[in-house]
Write a protein that holds these residues in place. Structure first.
Motif, PDB file in Angstrom:
ATOM      1  N   GLU A 146       2.249 -31.811   1.489  1.00 20.40           N
ATOM      2  CA  GLU A 146       0.867 -32.291   1.380  1.00 20.40           C
ATOM      3  C   GLU A 146      -0.052 -31.502   2.317  1.00 20.40           C
ATOM      4  O   GLU A 146      -1.167 -31.158   1.942  1.00 20.40           O
ATOM      5  CB  GLU A 146       0.809 -33.778   1.720  1.00 20.40           C
ATOM      6  CG  GLU A 146       1.494 -34.664   0.708  1.00 20.40           C
ATOM      7  CD  GLU A 146       0.552 -35.173  -0.360  1.00 20.40           C
ATOM      8  OE1 GLU A 146      -0.553 -35.619  -0.014  1.00 20.40           O
ATOM      9  OE2 GLU A 146       0.934 -35.114  -1.534  1.00 20.40           O
ATOM     10  N   ILE A 147       0.407 -31.228   3.508  1.00 18.30           N
ATOM     11  CA  ILE A 147      -0.398 -30.467   4.470  1.00 18.30           C
ATOM     12  C   ILE A 147      -0.600 -29.037   3.979  1.00 18.30           C
ATOM     13  O   ILE A 147      -1.726 -28.541   3.912  1.00 18.30           O
ATOM     14  CB  ILE A 147       0.261 -30.480   5.865  1.00 18.30           C
ATOM     15  CG1 ILE A 147       0.232 -31.882   6.442  1.00 18.30           C
ATOM     16  CG2 ILE A 147      -0.411 -29.475   6.798  1.00 18.30           C
ATOM     17  CD1 ILE A 147       1.116 -32.073   7.661  1.00 18.30           C
ATOM     18  N   ILE A 148       0.502 -28.369   3.646  1.00 19.08           N
ATOM     19  CA  ILE A 148       0.425 -26.960   3.252  1.00 19.08           C
ATOM     20  C   ILE A 148      -0.356 -26.777   1.961  1.00 19.08           C
ATOM     21  O   ILE A 148      -1.192 -25.863   1.854  1.00 19.08           O
ATOM     22  CB  ILE A 148       1.841 -26.347   3.145  1.00 19.08           C
ATOM     23  CG1 ILE A 148       2.466 -26.266   4.535  1.00 19.08           C
ATOM     24  CG2 ILE A 148       1.814 -24.991   2.469  1.00 19.08           C
ATOM     25  CD1 ILE A 148       3.936 -25.890   4.545  1.00 19.08           C
ATOM     26  N   SER A 149      -0.128 -27.626   0.969  1.00 14.41           N
ATOM     27  CA  SER A 149      -0.825 -27.461  -0.310  1.00 14.41           C
ATOM     28  C   SER A 149      -2.330 -27.660  -0.140  1.00 14.41           C
ATOM     29  O   SER A 149      -3.129 -26.890  -0.694  1.00 14.41           O
ATOM     30  CB  SER A 149      -0.268 -28.409  -1.373  1.00 14.41           C
ATOM     31  OG  SER A 149      -0.463 -29.763  -1.024  1.00 14.41           O
ATOM     32  N   ARG A 150      -2.743 -28.638   0.625  1.00 14.88           N
ATOM     33  CA  ARG A 150      -4.177 -28.848   0.849  1.00 14.88           C
ATOM     34  C   ARG A 150      -4.779 -27.669   1.616  1.00 14.88           C
ATOM     35  O   ARG A 150      -5.868 -27.200   1.290  1.00 14.88           O
ATOM     36  CB  ARG A 150      -4.421 -30.150   1.603  1.00 14.88           C
ATOM     37  CG  ARG A 150      -4.379 -31.350   0.694  1.00 14.88           C
ATOM     38  CD  ARG A 150      -4.464 -32.641   1.497  1.00 14.88           C
ATOM     39  NE  ARG A 150      -4.537 -33.811   0.645  1.00 14.88           N
ATOM     40  CZ  ARG A 150      -3.525 -34.327  -0.032  1.00 14.88           C
ATOM     41  NH1 ARG A 150      -2.340 -33.764   0.032  1.00 14.88           N
ATOM     42  NH2 ARG A 150      -3.684 -35.407  -0.769  1.00 14.88           N
ATOM     43  N   PHE A 151      -4.072 -27.221   2.628  1.00 11.43           N
ATOM     44  CA  PHE A 151      -4.579 -26.102   3.426  1.00 11.43           C
ATOM     45  C   PHE A 151      -4.711 -24.840   2.566  1.00 11.43           C
ATOM     46  O   PHE A 151      -5.747 -24.170   2.588  1.00 11.43           O
ATOM     47  CB  PHE A 151      -3.663 -25.849   4.628  1.00 11.43           C
ATOM     48  CG  PHE A 151      -4.190 -24.801   5.554  1.00 11.43           C
ATOM     49  CD1 PHE A 151      -5.164 -25.124   6.482  1.00 11.43           C
ATOM     50  CD2 PHE A 151      -3.725 -23.498   5.497  1.00 11.43           C
ATOM     51  CE1 PHE A 151      -5.678 -24.160   7.349  1.00 11.43           C
ATOM     52  CE2 PHE A 151      -4.224 -22.528   6.346  1.00 11.43           C
ATOM     53  CZ  PHE A 151      -5.207 -22.861   7.282  1.00 11.43           C
TER      54      PHE A 151
ATOM     55  N   ILE B 121     -15.715 -28.077  -0.826  1.00 10.31           N
ATOM     56  CA  ILE B 121     -14.395 -28.574  -1.218  1.00 10.31           C
ATOM     57  C   ILE B 121     -13.309 -27.901  -0.376  1.00 10.31           C
ATOM     58  O   ILE B 121     -12.393 -28.564   0.118  1.00 10.31           O
ATOM     59  CB  ILE B 121     -14.138 -28.349  -2.715  1.00 10.31           C
ATOM     60  CG1 ILE B 121     -15.084 -29.208  -3.551  1.00 10.31           C
ATOM     61  CG2 ILE B 121     -12.688 -28.657  -3.082  1.00 10.31           C
ATOM     62  CD1 ILE B 121     -15.093 -28.855  -5.031  1.00 10.31           C
ATOM     63  N   GLY B 122     -13.406 -26.589  -0.230  1.00 12.16           N
ATOM     64  CA  GLY B 122     -12.414 -25.861   0.562  1.00 12.16           C
ATOM     65  C   GLY B 122     -12.376 -26.343   2.003  1.00 12.16           C
ATOM     66  O   GLY B 122     -11.300 -26.566   2.567  1.00 12.16           O
ATOM     67  N   SER B 123     -13.552 -26.529   2.585  1.00  9.67           N
ATOM     68  CA  SER B 123     -13.620 -27.007   3.967  1.00  9.67           C
ATOM     69  C   SER B 123     -13.039 -28.411   4.082  1.00  9.67           C
ATOM     70  O   SER B 123     -12.296 -28.706   5.032  1.00  9.67           O
ATOM     71  CB  SER B 123     -15.073 -27.005   4.454  1.00  9.67           C
ATOM     72  OG  SER B 123     -15.591 -25.695   4.429  1.00  9.67           O
ATOM     73  N   LEU B 124     -13.360 -29.270   3.119  1.00  9.27           N
ATOM     74  CA  LEU B 124     -12.829 -30.633   3.130  1.00  9.27           C
ATOM     75  C   LEU B 124     -11.302 -30.638   3.043  1.00  9.27           C
ATOM     76  O   LEU B 124     -10.629 -31.373   3.770  1.00  9.27           O
ATOM     77  CB  LEU B 124     -13.439 -31.454   1.994  1.00  9.27           C
ATOM     78  CG  LEU B 124     -12.956 -32.895   1.876  1.00  9.27           C
ATOM     79  CD1 LEU B 124     -13.343 -33.690   3.118  1.00  9.27           C
ATOM     80  CD2 LEU B 124     -13.523 -33.532   0.622  1.00  9.27           C
ATOM     81  N   LEU B 125     -10.752 -29.800   2.159  1.00  6.59           N
ATOM     82  CA  LEU B 125      -9.294 -29.737   2.023  1.00  6.59           C
ATOM     83  C   LEU B 125      -8.632 -29.285   3.327  1.00  6.59           C
ATOM     84  O   LEU B 125      -7.589 -29.826   3.721  1.00  6.59           O
ATOM     85  CB  LEU B 125      -8.904 -28.801   0.873  1.00  6.59           C
ATOM     86  CG  LEU B 125      -9.147 -29.354  -0.530  1.00  6.59           C
ATOM     87  CD1 LEU B 125      -8.990 -28.249  -1.572  1.00  6.59           C
ATOM     88  CD2 LEU B 125      -8.208 -30.497  -0.814  1.00  6.59           C
ATOM     89  N   ILE B 126      -9.238 -28.335   3.995  1.00  4.85           N
ATOM     90  CA  ILE B 126      -8.682 -27.859   5.267  1.00  4.85           C
ATOM     91  C   ILE B 126      -8.772 -28.949   6.336  1.00  4.85           C
ATOM     92  O   ILE B 126      -7.806 -29.190   7.074  1.00  4.85           O
ATOM     93  CB  ILE B 126      -9.375 -26.557   5.717  1.00  4.85           C
ATOM     94  CG1 ILE B 126      -8.976 -25.414   4.757  1.00  4.85           C
ATOM     95  CG2 ILE B 126      -9.034 -26.216   7.168  1.00  4.85           C
ATOM     96  CD1 ILE B 126      -9.774 -24.156   4.924  1.00  4.85           C
ATOM     97  N   VAL B 127      -9.899 -29.631   6.408  1.00  3.73           N
ATOM     98  CA  VAL B 127     -10.054 -30.721   7.373  1.00  3.73           C
ATOM     99  C   VAL B 127      -9.034 -31.823   7.091  1.00  3.73           C
ATOM    100  O   VAL B 127      -8.411 -32.362   8.017  1.00  3.73           O
ATOM    101  CB  VAL B 127     -11.495 -31.271   7.354  1.00  3.73           C
ATOM    102  CG1 VAL B 127     -11.614 -32.581   8.105  1.00  3.73           C
ATOM    103  CG2 VAL B 127     -12.461 -30.249   7.924  1.00  3.73           C
ATOM    104  N   VAL B 128      -8.848 -32.164   5.809  1.00  9.97           N
ATOM    105  CA  VAL B 128      -7.867 -33.200   5.455  1.00  9.97           C
ATOM    106  C   VAL B 128      -6.458 -32.761   5.851  1.00  9.97           C
ATOM    107  O   VAL B 128      -5.664 -33.575   6.338  1.00  9.97           O
ATOM    108  CB  VAL B 128      -7.944 -33.552   3.953  1.00  9.97           C
ATOM    109  CG1 VAL B 128      -6.769 -34.402   3.509  1.00  9.97           C
ATOM    110  CG2 VAL B 128      -9.256 -34.265   3.640  1.00  9.97           C
TER     111      VAL B 128
END
Length: 123
Positions: A41-46, A68-75
């Protein structure tokens, strides 16, 4: 191109979630019990966050892709901070709690996937 493939995958998942919300919920619970769940979950979102950030200039709505990209990295960093145990608990809780809203969410995610494909074409 990767964002279009991501969108197609999202469309398939959306259809499955719409047709089989109970199975979708059970799938989340089963997946959350896998030893690789948290790190996946961490790697795929990043990675998708990075892909969205890299692809922003090819999009009709670059600020959307940057957001969206920034949000995914923050998540992804939020999941690291949250920790594996609480992440698993949250996944199980939300899969049960929101099962009745999966159909509505699937329609929204399908529309979003179509929009992403549109935003990546003929820019």
């Amino acid at each position: 191109m990767i964002i279009i493939l991501f969108s197609i995958l999202l469309m398939f998942c959306s259809v499955y979630m719409f047709v089989f919300p109970k199975r979708w919920s059970n799938g989340i619970i089963i997946f959350s019990e896998k030893p690789y769940f948290h790190i996946f979950e961490i790697i795929s979102r990043f990675l998708f966050g990075i892909i969205f950030l890299i692809s922003y200039s090819q999009n009709k709505f670059p600020i959307l892709l940057i957001s969206i990209g920034s949000l995914l990295i923050v998540v992804s960093f939020g999941l690291v901070i949250l920790g594996e145990t609480r992440h698993r608990q949250f996944a199980k809780w939300s899969a049960i709690k929101f099962q009745k809203t999966f159909r509505v969410a699937s329609v929204a995610s399908f529309i979003f996937a179509v929009f992403l494909i549109y935003s990546m074409t003929d820019n």
